[in-house]
Scaffold this active site. Sequence first.
Site, PDB file in Angstrom:
ATOM      1  N   THR A  84      53.311  72.284  30.075  1.00 50.72           N
ATOM      2  CA  THR A  84      54.332  72.514  29.047  1.00 50.72           C
ATOM      3  C   THR A  84      55.533  71.589  29.198  1.00 50.72           C
ATOM      4  OG1 THR A  84      55.339  74.271  30.385  1.00 50.72           O
ATOM      5  CG2 THR A  84      53.674  74.935  28.767  1.00 50.72           C
ATOM      6  N   GLY A  85      55.563  70.769  30.245  1.00 46.82           N
ATOM      7  CA  GLY A  85      56.674  69.848  30.457  1.00 46.82           C
ATOM      8  C   GLY A  85      56.519  68.560  29.672  1.00 46.82           C
TER       9      GLY A  85
ATOM     10  N   SER B 196      56.144  79.940  32.131  1.00 47.59           N
ATOM     11  CA  SER B 196      55.502  79.335  30.962  1.00 47.59           C
ATOM     12  C   SER B 196      54.094  79.846  30.718  1.00 47.59           C
ATOM     13  CB  SER B 196      55.460  77.807  31.130  1.00 47.59           C
ATOM     14  OG  SER B 196      56.764  77.268  31.183  1.00 47.59           O
TER      15      SER B 196
ATOM     16  N   ARG C 245      53.552  59.895  47.723  1.00 48.22           N
ATOM     17  CA  ARG C 245      53.485  58.450  47.473  1.00 48.22           C
ATOM     18  C   ARG C 245      53.501  57.617  48.750  1.00 48.22           C
ATOM     19  NH1 ARG C 245      57.819  58.522  42.550  1.00 48.22           N
ATOM     20  NH2 ARG C 245      56.426  59.347  40.933  1.00 48.22           N
TER      21      ARG C 245
ATOM     22  N   CYS D 130      57.744  55.585  37.865  1.00 48.52           N
ATOM     23  CA  CYS D 130      57.602  54.938  36.557  1.00 48.52           C
ATOM     24  C   CYS D 130      58.090  53.490  36.561  1.00 48.52           C
ATOM     25  CB  CYS D 130      58.340  55.746  35.487  1.00 48.52           C
ATOM     26  SG  CYS D 130      60.026  56.218  35.929  1.00 48.52           S
TER      27      CYS D 130
ATOM     28  N   GLN E  33      67.055  52.211  32.777  1.00 49.31           N
ATOM     29  CA  GLN E  33      66.064  53.256  32.617  1.00 49.31           C
ATOM     30  C   GLN E  33      66.469  54.320  31.597  1.00 49.31           C
ATOM     31  OE1 GLN E  33      64.978  52.806  37.323  1.00 49.31           O
ATOM     32  NE2 GLN E  33      64.337  54.711  36.348  1.00 49.31           N
TER      33      GLN E  33
ATOM     34  N   GLY F 231      63.332  59.615  31.587  1.00 52.68           N
ATOM     35  CA  GLY F 231      62.909  59.534  32.980  1.00 52.68           C
ATOM     36  C   GLY F 231      63.417  60.685  33.818  1.00 52.68           C
TER      37      GLY F 231
ATOM     38  N   LYS G 272      62.557  53.911  46.268  1.00 50.09           N
ATOM     39  CA  LYS G 272      61.173  54.098  45.821  1.00 50.09           C
ATOM     40  C   LYS G 272      60.579  52.765  45.395  1.00 50.09           C
ATOM     41  CE  LYS G 272      61.753  58.817  44.039  1.00 50.09           C
ATOM     42  NZ  LYS G 272      61.898  59.621  42.789  1.00 50.09           N
TER      43      LYS G 272
ATOM     44  N   ARG H 272      70.783  54.127  34.764  1.00 49.08           N
ATOM     45  CA  ARG H 272      70.391  54.963  33.623  1.00 49.08           C
ATOM     46  C   ARG H 272      71.185  54.510  32.404  1.00 49.08           C
ATOM     47  NH1 ARG H 272      66.057  57.578  33.992  1.00 49.08           N
ATOM     48  NH2 ARG H 272      66.685  59.036  35.633  1.00 49.08           N
TER      49      ARG H 272
ATOM     50  N   HIS I 166      61.615  52.087  29.833  1.00 49.14           N
ATOM     51  CA  HIS I 166      62.454  51.443  30.835  1.00 49.14           C
ATOM     52  C   HIS I 166      62.404  49.923  30.638  1.00 49.14           C
ATOM     53  CE1 HIS I 166      62.894  55.252  32.587  1.00 49.14           C
ATOM     54  NE2 HIS I 166      62.138  55.138  33.664  1.00 49.14           N
TER      55      HIS I 166
END
Length: 332
Positions: A12-13, A41, A101, A130, A157, A161, A208, A230, A237
Amino acid sequence: MKSYNVAVVGATGMVGQKMLQVLAELKFPVKNLFPMASKRSAGKEILYNGKTYVVEELRDEAFDQDIDIALFSAGGDTSQRFSPVAAAKGVIVIDNSSAFRMDPTVPLVVPEVNPEDLDWHKNIIANPNCSTIQAMVALKPLYDAFGIKRIIFSTYQAVSGSGMKGYAALEGGIKGEKDTFNPHPIAYNCLPQIDTFTDNGYTKEEMKMVNETQKILHDDSLRITATAVRVPVYYAHSESINVEFKKEFTLDEIKSLYSKSPGIVLQDDPEKSIYPLAINAENRDEVFVGRIRRDYSVDNGINLWVVADNIRKGAATNAVQIAFALVERHLI
C-alpha cells in the site's frame, strides 16, 4: 513461460504500489499475487491486472504459503525482521531497503551492471539506493572501457524519494502550508541534507552512494565523494557526475558506448537545448544521459548529467528487473 507466486510487502506504500504497476506493465509472469502490509493497512483492497486483492497482514505465518519471490518495500526495520523469515522458508527476497545492502553475503544488484552477482544469492537480494542505481547504469560502460580513478557525485533528488510524506510536504508547501516533515521548507528551496548526518560530516545518503558504488563494481580502490540535495521536484532524480578515468578517451567513444548500452537513452544536443530533464524521465524505466563534456581540470576527466525516475528505475523497476534476471539465469 513458467509463472511464479509473488508477494509484495508494503503493497500500500508509494514504492509498493509502483511495484504492482511495474509487474503488470512489464508482464512479469505472476501466477498468484500476495499483497502484504502492516496490521494498519491489512484488509484494504488493491487492484492488480484488473483483479481486486485484499491486503493481508505481514506476519511470520504469511510466508508459510507457496511464495516464490517477495518484493519488499516496507522499511529497513521490517526487512530486518521478516526477510530472514521468508528466506528461511525458501522465498527469494528482493529487498528495497538499506537493511542488507552492505552485508557481504547479500548481492547488491543492478541488472544492467552486475547480474552475475545473483548467482551467489542466499535467498536475499538487495536493491541499491535509488541514486546509486541510475549512476551505476551510466558509469558501468565507462568503467569497463576506460577504468575509473575518481567519482564526484552531486545529486538533485526528488521529494518522492522520501515517500508519501515527502511528496505531501512539497505539495502542502506550495499551497502555503507549514512543512513539518523536512528540517527546512522544501517548497521553493534546496536542502543539502538527505537522511541524517554521520560522524564524518556526510549524510547517510551520501555514504550510501560511496559504499554501494564500490560494492556493485567490486572495486574498493575507487575514490568517491558525494553531495546529496533534496530539490522541489516530485519525481526523478538528477545527478551531476564527474569522472576521472585511468585511460584516455574521446567524446565520440563515450557516446558510441552509450548508444549501445542497455537501459540508457542518450540525450545530448546542447545547441538545441536537448539534455535529460526530470519532467521527461517521470514514469520511464530508462536512465537518461547528456551534457557530456570534458573536464579540463584533469587529464582524463568527464562531466555527465544523469536523470531517472527514482520510484521506477530507482526502486520498483529495478526490483522487477532483478526478478526477470533470476528467471533468465535459471535461479528460480
